[in-house]
Design an enzyme around this catalytic site. Structure first.
Site, PDB file in Angstrom:
ATOM      1  N   TRP A  62      24.614 -30.720 -13.227  1.00  0.00           N
ATOM      2  CA  TRP A  62      24.299 -31.966 -12.329  1.00  0.00           C
ATOM      3  C   TRP A  62      22.598 -32.073 -13.170  1.00  0.00           C
ATOM      4  O   TRP A  62      22.185 -32.927 -12.135  1.00  0.00           O
ATOM      5  CB  TRP A  62      24.037 -31.453 -10.823  1.00  0.00           C
ATOM      6  CG  TRP A  62      24.007 -30.168 -10.350  1.00  0.00           C
ATOM      7  CD1 TRP A  62      24.750 -29.140 -10.532  1.00  0.00           C
ATOM      8  CD2 TRP A  62      22.883 -29.612 -10.423  1.00  0.00           C
ATOM      9  NE1 TRP A  62      24.105 -27.355 -10.172  1.00  0.00           N
ATOM     10  CE2 TRP A  62      22.792 -28.152 -11.086  1.00  0.00           C
ATOM     11  CE3 TRP A  62      21.311 -29.994 -10.418  1.00  0.00           C
ATOM     12  CZ2 TRP A  62      21.715 -27.349 -10.167  1.00  0.00           C
ATOM     13  CZ3 TRP A  62      20.145 -28.912 -10.173  1.00  0.00           C
ATOM     14  CH2 TRP A  62      20.205 -27.464 -10.037  1.00  0.00           C
ATOM     15  N   GLY A  65      20.596 -35.459 -14.363  1.00  0.00           N
ATOM     16  CA  GLY A  65      21.084 -36.940 -13.527  1.00  0.00           C
ATOM     17  C   GLY A  65      20.546 -36.576 -12.137  1.00  0.00           C
ATOM     18  O   GLY A  65      20.761 -37.833 -11.041  1.00  0.00           O
ATOM     19  N   HIS A  66      20.974 -35.596 -11.227  1.00  0.00           N
ATOM     20  CA  HIS A  66      20.185 -35.044 -10.536  1.00  0.00           C
ATOM     21  C   HIS A  66      18.628 -34.874 -10.015  1.00  0.00           C
ATOM     22  O   HIS A  66      17.851 -34.193  -9.998  1.00  0.00           O
ATOM     23  CB  HIS A  66      20.531 -34.276  -9.262  1.00  0.00           C
ATOM     24  CG  HIS A  66      20.475 -34.147  -7.559  1.00  0.00           C
ATOM     25  ND1 HIS A  66      19.747 -33.286  -7.145  1.00  0.00           N
ATOM     26  CD2 HIS A  66      21.255 -34.777  -7.132  1.00  0.00           C
ATOM     27  CE1 HIS A  66      20.202 -33.575  -5.860  1.00  0.00           C
ATOM     28  NE2 HIS A  66      21.037 -34.299  -5.521  1.00  0.00           N
ATOM     29  N   ILE A  67      17.618 -35.806  -9.473  1.00  0.00           N
ATOM     30  CA  ILE A  67      16.168 -36.372  -9.844  1.00  0.00           C
ATOM     31  C   ILE A  67      16.078 -36.085 -11.510  1.00  0.00           C
ATOM     32  O   ILE A  67      15.393 -34.960 -11.357  1.00  0.00           O
ATOM     33  CB  ILE A  67      15.381 -35.342  -8.581  1.00  0.00           C
ATOM     34  CG1 ILE A  67      16.955 -35.416  -7.253  1.00  0.00           C
ATOM     35  CG2 ILE A  67      14.101 -36.361  -7.845  1.00  0.00           C
ATOM     36  CD1 ILE A  67      17.092 -36.912  -6.777  1.00  0.00           C
ATOM     37  N   LEU A  72      17.116 -31.186  -9.077  1.00  0.00           N
ATOM     38  CA  LEU A  72      16.987 -30.559  -7.549  1.00  0.00           C
ATOM     39  C   LEU A  72      18.743 -30.046  -7.581  1.00  0.00           C
ATOM     40  O   LEU A  72      19.049 -31.018  -7.713  1.00  0.00           O
ATOM     41  CB  LEU A  72      16.383 -31.480  -6.323  1.00  0.00           C
ATOM     42  CG  LEU A  72      15.078 -31.360  -6.626  1.00  0.00           C
ATOM     43  CD1 LEU A  72      14.831 -32.322  -4.612  1.00  0.00           C
ATOM     44  CD2 LEU A  72      14.120 -30.272  -6.578  1.00  0.00           C
TER      45      LEU A  72
END
Length: 157
Positions: A62, A65-67, A72
Site C-alpha cells: 500500500w 499509493g496510500h498518500i 501512511l
C-alpha cells in the site's frame, strides 16, 4: 485523552519474539501481502492477552499509493493486523473451530498514524469466547503512542 493500555507493557520485553512468523503461519492462513503479523512478543493466558507486532516496511503493497510522498498505513490494515492476532489466538486455543474469519469491528477510534519503516504493536485481550465466535478488545501502538483501538469479533467460517 487516550485510555490506558489494555496491558502493563512494563512487564513485557517488546523486543523478544516468543512466537515467530513460522509458528504464526502454522496457525493462520494469510500469506504474501495479506500477512499482517510478524511476531508475537507476549502471551498471558491468565489475562487472555497477546501482544504482537507487524514490521511496517517501505515495501508493503500500500506504500506506493496510500498518500504518495507521505505513506501512511491505512487504518483498515491496522484493523486487519488486530483481526489476524485475534484469529491466531482463537485458532491456536480451539483448532476444532476451524478458520476464524473477521465478522465485526466496533468502537473503532484512530488516534495516530503509522509511518513506514516502523513497528506496529498490537494488544488483543479476549473478552468473550464461545463455540461460534470470539470477541477481543484491541489496541495498536506505534512509537509509544496509542494509534488505534477497536473491538474485533471473529467467527468460525
Amino acid at each position: 485523552m487516550a485510555p490506558p493500555y489494555l496491558y502493563d507493557l512494563t512487564k513485557v520485553d517488546m523486543n523478544k519474539t516468543v512466537i515467530n512468523i513460522d509458528q504464526i503461519r502454522a496457525t493462520i492462513p494469510q500469506r504474501f501481502e495479506m500477512e499482517m503479523l510478524t511476531g508475537i512478543v507476549h502471551v498471558d493466558d491468565a489475562e487472555a492477552t497477546l501482544i504482537a507486532y507487524k514490521d511496517v516496511t517501505l515495501d508493503d503493497f500500500w506504500v506506493r499509493g496510500h498518500i504518495p510522498g507521505r505513506p501512511l498505513m491505512p487504518g483498515v490494515m491496522m484493523i486487519e493486523c488486530a483481526a489476524q492476532l485475534c484469529a491466531f489466538r482463537t485458532m491456536q486455543l480451539h483448532p476444532e473451530r476451524g478458520f476464524i474469519g473477521f465478522a465485526r469491528c466496533n468502537d473503532v477510534i484512530f488516534r495516530g498514524t503509522v509511518v513506514p519503516p516502523g513497528r506496529l504493536y498490537m494488544i488483543a485481550k479476549t473478552i468473550e469466547s464461545s463455540r461460534r465466535r470470539a470477541v477481543a478488545k484491541c489496541q495498536g501502538i506505534h512509537n509509544g503512542t496509542l494509534v488505534f483501538e477497536a473491538t474485533v469479533t471473529g467467527m468460525s467460517i
